[in-house]
Design an enzyme around this catalytic site. Structure first.
Site, PDB file in Angstrom:
ATOM      1  N   ASP A 266       0.722  -1.304   0.236  1.00  0.00           N
ATOM      2  CA  ASP A 266       0.057  -0.209  -0.006  1.00  0.00           C
ATOM      3  C   ASP A 266       0.966   1.289  -0.051  1.00  0.00           C
ATOM      4  OD1 ASP A 266      -1.918  -2.029   0.341  1.00  0.00           O
ATOM      5  OD2 ASP A 266      -2.851  -1.166   1.926  1.00  0.00           O
TER       6      ASP A 266
ATOM      7  N   GLU B 247      -4.345  -0.696  -1.579  1.00  0.00           N
ATOM      8  CA  GLU B 247      -5.895  -0.744  -0.521  1.00  0.00           C
ATOM      9  C   GLU B 247      -6.805   0.004  -1.666  1.00  0.00           C
ATOM     10  OE1 GLU B 247      -5.885   0.035   3.342  1.00  0.00           O
ATOM     11  OE2 GLU B 247      -8.067  -0.040   3.629  1.00  0.00           O
TER      12      GLU B 247
ATOM     13  N   LYS C 150      -6.398  -4.815  -3.181  1.00  0.00           N
ATOM     14  CA  LYS C 150      -7.214  -5.531  -1.807  1.00  0.00           C
ATOM     15  C   LYS C 150      -8.315  -4.612  -1.301  1.00  0.00           C
ATOM     16  CE  LYS C 150      -3.461  -4.359   1.317  1.00  0.00           C
ATOM     17  NZ  LYS C 150      -4.295  -3.506   2.227  1.00  0.00           N
TER      18      LYS C 150
ATOM     19  N   LYS D  36      -7.589  -5.011   4.886  1.00  0.00           N
ATOM     20  CA  LYS D  36      -6.153  -4.707   5.408  1.00  0.00           C
ATOM     21  C   LYS D  36      -5.449  -5.697   4.908  1.00  0.00           C
ATOM     22  CE  LYS D  36      -8.615  -1.894   8.933  1.00  0.00           C
ATOM     23  NZ  LYS D  36     -10.164  -1.990   8.353  1.00  0.00           N
TER      24      LYS D  36
ATOM     25  N   VAL E  71       3.309   0.193   4.426  1.00  0.00           N
ATOM     26  CA  VAL E  71       2.617   0.947   5.257  1.00  0.00           C
ATOM     27  C   VAL E  71       1.008   0.602   5.208  1.00  0.00           C
ATOM     28  CG1 VAL E  71       3.855   3.126   4.961  1.00  0.00           C
ATOM     29  CG2 VAL E  71       1.707   2.691   3.359  1.00  0.00           C
ATOM     30  N   THR E  72       0.427   0.727   6.405  1.00  0.00           N
ATOM     31  CA  THR E  72       1.435   1.153   7.823  1.00  0.00           C
ATOM     32  C   THR E  72       1.557  -0.209   8.515  1.00  0.00           C
ATOM     33  OG1 THR E  72      -0.770   1.447   9.117  1.00  0.00           O
ATOM     34  CG2 THR E  72      -0.100   3.353   7.947  1.00  0.00           C
TER      35      THR E  72
ATOM     36  N   CYS F  32      -2.072  -2.350   7.645  1.00  0.00           N
ATOM     37  CA  CYS F  32      -1.969  -3.275   6.715  1.00  0.00           C
ATOM     38  C   CYS F  32      -0.918  -4.303   6.562  1.00  0.00           C
ATOM     39  CB  CYS F  32      -2.258  -2.621   5.410  1.00  0.00           C
ATOM     40  SG  CYS F  32      -4.045  -1.776   5.212  1.00  0.00           S
TER      41      CYS F  32
ATOM     42  N   GLN G  57       7.592 -14.414  21.615  1.00  0.00           N
ATOM     43  CA  GLN G  57       7.175 -15.798  21.787  1.00  0.00           C
ATOM     44  C   GLN G  57       7.760 -16.680  20.861  1.00  0.00           C
ATOM     45  OE1 GLN G  57       3.323 -16.534  23.127  1.00  0.00           O
ATOM     46  NE2 GLN G  57       2.803 -14.383  22.201  1.00  0.00           N
TER      47      GLN G  57
HETATM   48  N1  TIU Z   1      -2.603   0.490   4.194  1.00  0.00           N
HETATM   49  C1  TIU Z   1      -3.082   0.593   5.571  1.00  0.00           C
HETATM   50  O1  TIU Z   1      -2.530   0.452   6.447  1.00  0.00           O
HETATM   51  N2  TIU Z   1      -4.181   1.241   5.587  1.00  0.00           N
HETATM   52  C2  TIU Z   1      -4.581   2.232   6.697  1.00  0.00           C
HETATM   53  O2  TIU Z   1      -5.878   2.515   6.762  1.00  0.00           O
HETATM   54  N3  TIU Z   1      -3.999   2.271   7.416  1.00  0.00           N
HETATM   55  C3  TIU Z   1      -3.891   3.301   8.786  1.00  0.00           C
HETATM   56  O3  TIU Z   1      -2.925   3.218   9.335  1.00  0.00           O
HETATM   57  N4  TIU Z   1      -4.984   4.043   8.646  1.00  0.00           N
END
Ligand code: TIU
Length: 235
Positions: free
Chosen positions: A30, A78, A135, A138, A163-164, A168, A208
């Site tokens: 993303d 996304e 996609k 997430k 990210v992030t 995701c 773990q």
């Molecule tokens: N790609 C992804 O992580 N989508 C999000 O909405 N991330 C946020 O941190 N909002």
């Protein structure tokens, strides 16, 4: 060195068994204008998008390394269908953003397939022959068919960037682990709007005995990769 033998990569919580010979795909989650640039979905949620920028150069270096070796690369976006039939109210109506998914901002409709803001940033644009998947969730396996594509390529290991970290990336990594992939997250090639969440996600993943996977800096990974076949110009 045989293509079958794993290469140990210095990592947390212990060395990661990297699979050479094209069995490890680089995954870039993303890296879209909607998350990285002002005026997109990330900014609509009230986030400082500049916090994500440090991941761009390390991802570019990893892309160059994978491309030089002809290894598989997966980019995700996304992104929803224009009629939002794949964006349930539980996602679309969550929170109080200045603009919701599907509404029009300065880069087109937020997180809608084909809109300017939904595209991957030019510095990391997919190249021909690389997988680039939209996609709706997430996680990268939900409603994408990606598992079958990776199986067809003989991929067993995944190196995660993008990210992030705690949204995701972590969701995709957990989905991947459940499907049997050995997963490595590259510390400087992933970012969050919340530094404390990034740190917590890294810790949770490796806790773990690598319950979800491993993490390491890009320098440790790049230094351990087998030499690429040098391509001469015009070859
Ligand atoms: N790609 C992804 O992580 N989508 C999000 O909405 N991330 C946020 O941190 N909002």
């Amino acid at each position: 060195m045989s293509d079958d033998e794993p290469i140990p990569i210095a990592a947390t919580p212990f060395p990661y068994p990297f699979a050479p010979g094209g069995r490890t795909a680089l995954v870039v989650i993303d890296m879209q204008r909607d998350f990285v640039e002002p005026g997109g979905f990330g900014a609509s949620l009230g986030n400082d998008v500049s916090l994500l920028h440090t991941a761009i150069e390390p991802i570019a270096a990893l892309l160059a390394a994978w491309r030089a070796r002809g290894w598989p690369v997966v980019h995700t976006r996304e992104a929803h269908l224009p009629d939002l039939s794949d964006c349930p109210p539980a996602k679309r109506l969550r929170g109080a953003p200045s603009l919701r998914i599907g509404e029009t901002g300065t880069m087109g409709r937020l997180l809608v397939r084909g809109e300017p803001g939904t595209s991957i940033i030019p510095a990391l644009a997919p190249q021909r022959g690389e997988l680039a998947i939209d996609k709706p969730g997430k996680g990268m396996f939900w409603a994408t068919g990606l598992h079958e594509m990776l199986q067809a390529l003989g991929v067993t290991h995944l190196v995660f960037t993008g990210v992030t970290t705690e949204v995701c990336v972590q969701t995709s990594m957990r989905e991947a682990n459940d499907r049997g992939y050995d997963c490595l997250l590259v510390e400087d090639a992933t970012e969050s709007y919340f530094p404390e969440f990034k740190a917590a996600a890294l810790a949770m993943i490796a806790a773990q005995g690598a319950i979800v996977g491993w993490h390491t800096p890009s320098a440790a990974l790049l230094a351990a990769l087998p030499a690429s076949a040098v391509k001469s110009p015009g070859a």
